[in-house]
Design a protein around this motif. Structure first.
Motif, PDB file in Angstrom:
ATOM      1  N   SER A 110       0.839  -1.202   0.000  1.00 49.82           N
ATOM      2  CA  SER A 110       0.000   0.000   0.000  1.00 49.82           C
ATOM      3  C   SER A 110       0.872   1.249   0.000  1.00 49.82           C
ATOM      4  O   SER A 110       1.820   1.355   0.785  1.00 49.82           O
ATOM      5  CB  SER A 110      -0.913   0.022   1.223  1.00 49.82           C
ATOM      6  N   ALA A 152      -2.784  -1.500   6.275  1.00 51.53           N
ATOM      7  CA  ALA A 152      -3.564  -0.324   5.873  1.00 51.53           C
ATOM      8  C   ALA A 152      -3.014   0.922   6.542  1.00 51.53           C
ATOM      9  O   ALA A 152      -2.679   0.898   7.735  1.00 51.53           O
ATOM     10  CB  ALA A 152      -5.034  -0.497   6.233  1.00 51.53           C
ATOM     11  N   GLU A 194      -8.782  -2.283   7.773  1.00 57.63           N
ATOM     12  CA  GLU A 194      -9.012  -1.002   7.105  1.00 57.63           C
ATOM     13  C   GLU A 194      -9.441   0.063   8.104  1.00 57.63           C
ATOM     14  O   GLU A 194     -10.134  -0.225   9.081  1.00 57.63           O
ATOM     15  CB  GLU A 194     -10.086  -1.148   6.028  1.00 57.63           C
ATOM     16  N   SER A 234     -11.634  -9.267   2.519  1.00 55.73           N
ATOM     17  CA  SER A 234     -11.556  -7.846   2.179  1.00 55.73           C
ATOM     18  C   SER A 234     -12.527  -7.037   3.032  1.00 55.73           C
ATOM     19  O   SER A 234     -13.661  -7.473   3.267  1.00 55.73           O
ATOM     20  CB  SER A 234     -11.865  -7.637   0.692  1.00 55.73           C
ATOM     21  N   GLU A 236     -13.731  -2.796   3.455  1.00 60.31           N
ATOM     22  CA  GLU A 236     -13.655  -1.396   3.031  1.00 60.31           C
ATOM     23  C   GLU A 236     -14.669  -0.591   3.853  1.00 60.31           C
ATOM     24  O   GLU A 236     -15.701  -1.124   4.265  1.00 60.31           O
ATOM     25  CB  GLU A 236     -14.005  -1.249   1.546  1.00 60.31           C
ATOM     26  N   THR A 238     -17.204   2.702   3.527  1.00 55.22           N
ATOM     27  CA  THR A 238     -17.791   3.689   2.630  1.00 55.22           C
ATOM     28  C   THR A 238     -17.633   5.072   3.252  1.00 55.22           C
ATOM     29  O   THR A 238     -17.279   5.208   4.428  1.00 55.22           O
ATOM     30  CB  THR A 238     -19.278   3.401   2.387  1.00 55.22           C
ATOM     31  N   SER A 245     -17.724  -5.844   3.296  1.00 54.08           N
ATOM     32  CA  SER A 245     -16.864  -7.002   3.535  1.00 54.08           C
ATOM     33  C   SER A 245     -17.176  -8.105   2.530  1.00 54.08           C
ATOM     34  O   SER A 245     -18.305  -8.240   2.061  1.00 54.08           O
ATOM     35  CB  SER A 245     -17.062  -7.528   4.959  1.00 54.08           C
ATOM     36  N   THR A 276     -12.210  -6.237  -2.872  1.00 55.35           N
ATOM     37  CA  THR A 276     -13.202  -5.216  -3.175  1.00 55.35           C
ATOM     38  C   THR A 276     -12.510  -3.867  -3.162  1.00 55.35           C
ATOM     39  O   THR A 276     -11.478  -3.697  -2.515  1.00 55.35           O
ATOM     40  CB  THR A 276     -14.346  -5.183  -2.135  1.00 55.35           C
ATOM     41  N   THR A 277     -13.069  -2.904  -3.875  1.00 53.97           N
ATOM     42  CA  THR A 277     -12.588  -1.530  -3.771  1.00 53.97           C
ATOM     43  C   THR A 277     -13.696  -0.585  -4.194  1.00 53.97           C
ATOM     44  O   THR A 277     -14.509  -0.918  -5.058  1.00 53.97           O
ATOM     45  CB  THR A 277     -11.317  -1.298  -4.626  1.00 53.97           C
ATOM     46  N   ILE A 284     -18.948   0.060  -6.571  1.00 54.76           N
ATOM     47  CA  ILE A 284     -17.983  -0.811  -5.923  1.00 54.76           C
ATOM     48  C   ILE A 284     -17.572  -1.908  -6.894  1.00 54.76           C
ATOM     49  O   ILE A 284     -18.395  -2.405  -7.681  1.00 54.76           O
ATOM     50  CB  ILE A 284     -18.557  -1.425  -4.627  1.00 54.76           C
ATOM     51  N   ASP A 318      -7.287  -2.020  -6.653  1.00 55.48           N
ATOM     52  CA  ASP A 318      -7.074  -0.691  -6.080  1.00 55.48           C
ATOM     53  C   ASP A 318      -7.633   0.330  -7.058  1.00 55.48           C
ATOM     54  O   ASP A 318      -7.690   0.072  -8.272  1.00 55.48           O
ATOM     55  CB  ASP A 318      -5.589  -0.416  -5.820  1.00 55.48           C
TER      56      ASP A 318
END
Length: 360
Positions: A110, A152, A194, A234, A236, A238, A245, A276-277, A284, A318
């Protein structure tokens, strides 16, 4: 002959039928869009294919397990099973650096939010922090008890969190390199970590399917909930503080950590989900063992279609600078450009009776 599972209407493909269900063993109410969709609509985004290079007298290029895009720069960092950190210049379309500090499979990579630092970690139990603007300098190296699977940066770039094959979340001060916090995360195989967008929360999860959330003021645990049946790969956040997830149970869940009992869920995939990203405009991207990348609209859980091109599991994603980057077990990386998707907009409009998604 077409199997019953594959015979799904175009309405189900777009996820238009709303419904509710409960996943056994989790006990959370899931709100999701209809039956399992057929992910066959190719979005047709133009992509640049990057072929990785064999290192250390290897007979093949590396399997890619991590990618990261530099903010405010032109570099993509690529890591995999050859123990090397490769930097690729997007504008010049060449590899500019091959960093060789690791001695085993590199699992995570990262760039810091401002692009000045580059963090890498992996099976050699080593966290390496590079000065991305002066790579010739010796990096900061921190040894950990077990392999590191995910890392992260905090949004301000001052903290760096790691998880892996032990039961702890560790947080380091980037300026000093010293460990600032260590909190219990009871799962022997943690795969995801994250920070929230505002930097006030941090979440982690792994093999046990449970997500834990801490505040970052004193790292007190503020939420814990069983989100997945199998390994979480994963996590993330929002912009409004929800947790996205995904994992081996083929589900993507969107959970408010303040109200974890009610969950919005994308239709169940036909593949284990590795990455996921979040994109722009409330979209997404999800990816996994079906070799595809699927693009969704978070607000109504509708699918726009798929990005097709990889021939192996898509392990990492990413998004930055308006570009989506994907890494795969097929030993390649792709840079996808959504601006070249005009034909799909018309095709989706026809399928959905006039609805046309807005793509950046």
């Amino acid at each position: 002959m077409v199997s019953r599972r594959e015979f799904i209407s175009s309405a189900a493909i777009l996820g238009l039928a709303a419904g509710a269900s409960t996943v056994p063993g989790i006990g959370q109410k899931l709100l999701f869009a209809g039956a399992t969709p057929v992910f066959s609509t190719d979005l047709g985004w133009a992509s640049q294919r990057i072929e990785t290079i064999p290192h250390n007298a290897a007979l093949r290029p590396p399997v890619v397990t991590g990618v990261s895009v530099q903010n405010g720069g032109d570099l993509v960092a690529i890591v995999g099973d050859d123990h090397v950190v490769c930097l690729y210049d997007v504008r010049q379309r060449i590899f500019t650096e091959h960093l060789t500090r690791h001695t085993d499979w590199v699992r995570a990579v990262s760039f810091s939010p401002d692009g000045s630092q580059l963090a890498t970690a992996g099976n050699d139990r080593t966290l390496v922090l590079w000065n991305a603007r002066r790579l010739a300098e010796s990096p900061l190296v921190k040894r950990q008890p077990e392999a590191i699977i995910a890392l992260a940066f905090s949004p301000d770039g001052k903290q760096l969190a790691t998880v892996g094959f032990d039961e702890y979340l560790r947080v380091f001060d980037v300026a000093s390199g010293e460990q600032a916090y260590q909190v219990s995360c009871p799962c022997s195989d943690n795969h995801a970590v994250e920070f929230s967008v505002d930097g006030k929360l941090i979440a982690a999860g792994g093999r046990c399917g449970t997500i834990r959330v801490w505040n970052t003021s004193d790292f007190h645990e503020v939420a814990k909930f069983k989100s997945h049946r199998n390994r979480i790969r994963s996590i993330e956040f929002t912009t409004d503080g929800k947790i996205v997830s995904a994992g081996d149970d083929q589900f993507v869940h969107i959970t408010d950590p303040a109200k974890p009992d009610t969950v919005r869920s994308l239709p169940r995939m036909r593949a284990k989900l590795y990455a996921t990203t979040l994109l722009d405009n409330g979209l997404i991207a999800t990816a996994g063992s079906d070799n595809k990348i699927h693009i969704w609209q978070i607000s109504d859980l509708q699918t726009l279609g798929s990005l097709i091109g990889h021939t192996g599991t898509v392990s990492s994603l990413d998004y930055r600078n308006g570009q989506l980057i994907s890494g795969s077990y097929d030993t390649t990386v792709r840079i996808w450009n959504s601006k070249a998707a005009a034909p799909l907009k018309q095709r989706q409009t026809e399928l959905n009776g006039g609805w046309s998604p807005t793509l950046k």
